[in-house]
Write a protein that holds these residues in place. Structure first.
Motif, PDB file in Angstrom:
ATOM      1  N   GLY A  47      29.430  50.231  58.429  1.00  0.00           N
ATOM      2  CA  GLY A  47      28.257  51.070  58.478  1.00  0.00           C
ATOM      3  C   GLY A  47      27.067  50.382  57.855  1.00  0.00           C
ATOM      4  N   SER A  48      26.001  51.136  57.709  1.00  0.00           N
ATOM      5  CA  SER A  48      24.795  50.606  57.088  1.00  0.00           C
ATOM      6  C   SER A  48      24.403  51.457  55.886  1.00  0.00           C
ATOM      7  N   ASP A  49      25.384  52.161  55.300  1.00  0.00           N
ATOM      8  CA  ASP A  49      25.148  53.031  54.153  1.00  0.00           C
ATOM      9  C   ASP A  49      26.059  52.623  53.001  1.00  0.00           C
ATOM     10  N   LEU A  50      25.528  51.812  52.077  1.00  0.00           N
ATOM     11  CA  LEU A  50      26.341  51.370  50.949  1.00  0.00           C
ATOM     12  C   LEU A  50      26.663  52.522  50.007  1.00  0.00           C
ATOM     13  N   ALA A  51      25.844  53.570  50.014  1.00  0.00           N
ATOM     14  CA  ALA A  51      26.113  54.717  49.153  1.00  0.00           C
ATOM     15  C   ALA A  51      27.428  55.395  49.522  1.00  0.00           C
ATOM     16  N   ALA A  52      27.881  55.240  50.770  1.00  0.00           N
ATOM     17  CA  ALA A  52      29.149  55.824  51.200  1.00  0.00           C
ATOM     18  C   ALA A  52      30.328  55.183  50.485  1.00  0.00           C
ATOM     19  N   LEU A  53      30.109  54.021  49.895  1.00  0.00           N
ATOM     20  CA  LEU A  53      31.174  53.331  49.181  1.00  0.00           C
ATOM     21  C   LEU A  53      31.303  53.777  47.732  1.00  0.00           C
ATOM     22  N   ALA A  54      30.408  54.617  47.281  1.00  0.00           N
ATOM     23  CA  ALA A  54      30.428  55.035  45.878  1.00  0.00           C
ATOM     24  C   ALA A  54      31.790  55.601  45.506  1.00  0.00           C
ATOM     25  N   GLY A  55      32.312  55.127  44.405  1.00  0.00           N
ATOM     26  CA  GLY A  55      33.594  55.599  43.920  1.00  0.00           C
ATOM     27  C   GLY A  55      34.794  54.856  44.472  1.00  0.00           C
ATOM     28  N   ARG A  56      34.596  53.944  45.418  1.00  0.00           N
ATOM     29  CA  ARG A  56      35.710  53.168  45.969  1.00  0.00           C
ATOM     30  C   ARG A  56      35.851  51.865  45.187  1.00  0.00           C
ATOM     31  N   PRO A  57      37.070  51.483  44.843  1.00  0.00           N
ATOM     32  CA  PRO A  57      37.246  50.201  44.155  1.00  0.00           C
ATOM     33  C   PRO A  57      37.021  49.039  45.120  1.00  0.00           C
ATOM     34  N   LEU A  58      36.320  48.034  44.668  1.00  0.00           N
ATOM     35  CA  LEU A  58      36.046  46.864  45.491  1.00  0.00           C
ATOM     36  C   LEU A  58      36.630  45.626  44.827  1.00  0.00           C
TER      37      LEU A  58
END
Length: 70
Positions: A47-58
């Motif tokens: 996607g093009s929304d990095l905010a959607a990754l909030a809370g996911r471990p990277l």
């Protein structure tokens, strides 16, 4: 989970290779068509929304090219 920023020829191929190895990969690019094509090809979320990754471990990984910086 790996985050690939930029799904062009280099980033897209790196992300596709990680997905082929069975790694969980999320692709990011500002180009909606590139996002759709890469996601369809790799069966990985993108996607093009990095905010959607909030809370996911990277998993942070970097590569050093040795290019001079100014």
């Amino acid at each position: 989970m790996h985050l690939v920023i930029g799904l062009g020829p280099i980033g897209g191929n790196i992300g596709a290779h990680l997905a082929q190895l069975g790694q969980e990969v999320y692709g990011y690019d500002f180009n909606a068509e590139r996002v759709r094509e890469w996601s369809d090809e790799t069966q990985s979320p993108a996607g093009s929304d990095l905010a959607a990754l909030a809370g996911r471990p990277l998993t942070a990984s970097t590569s050093r090219c040795g290019w001079p910086t100014r």
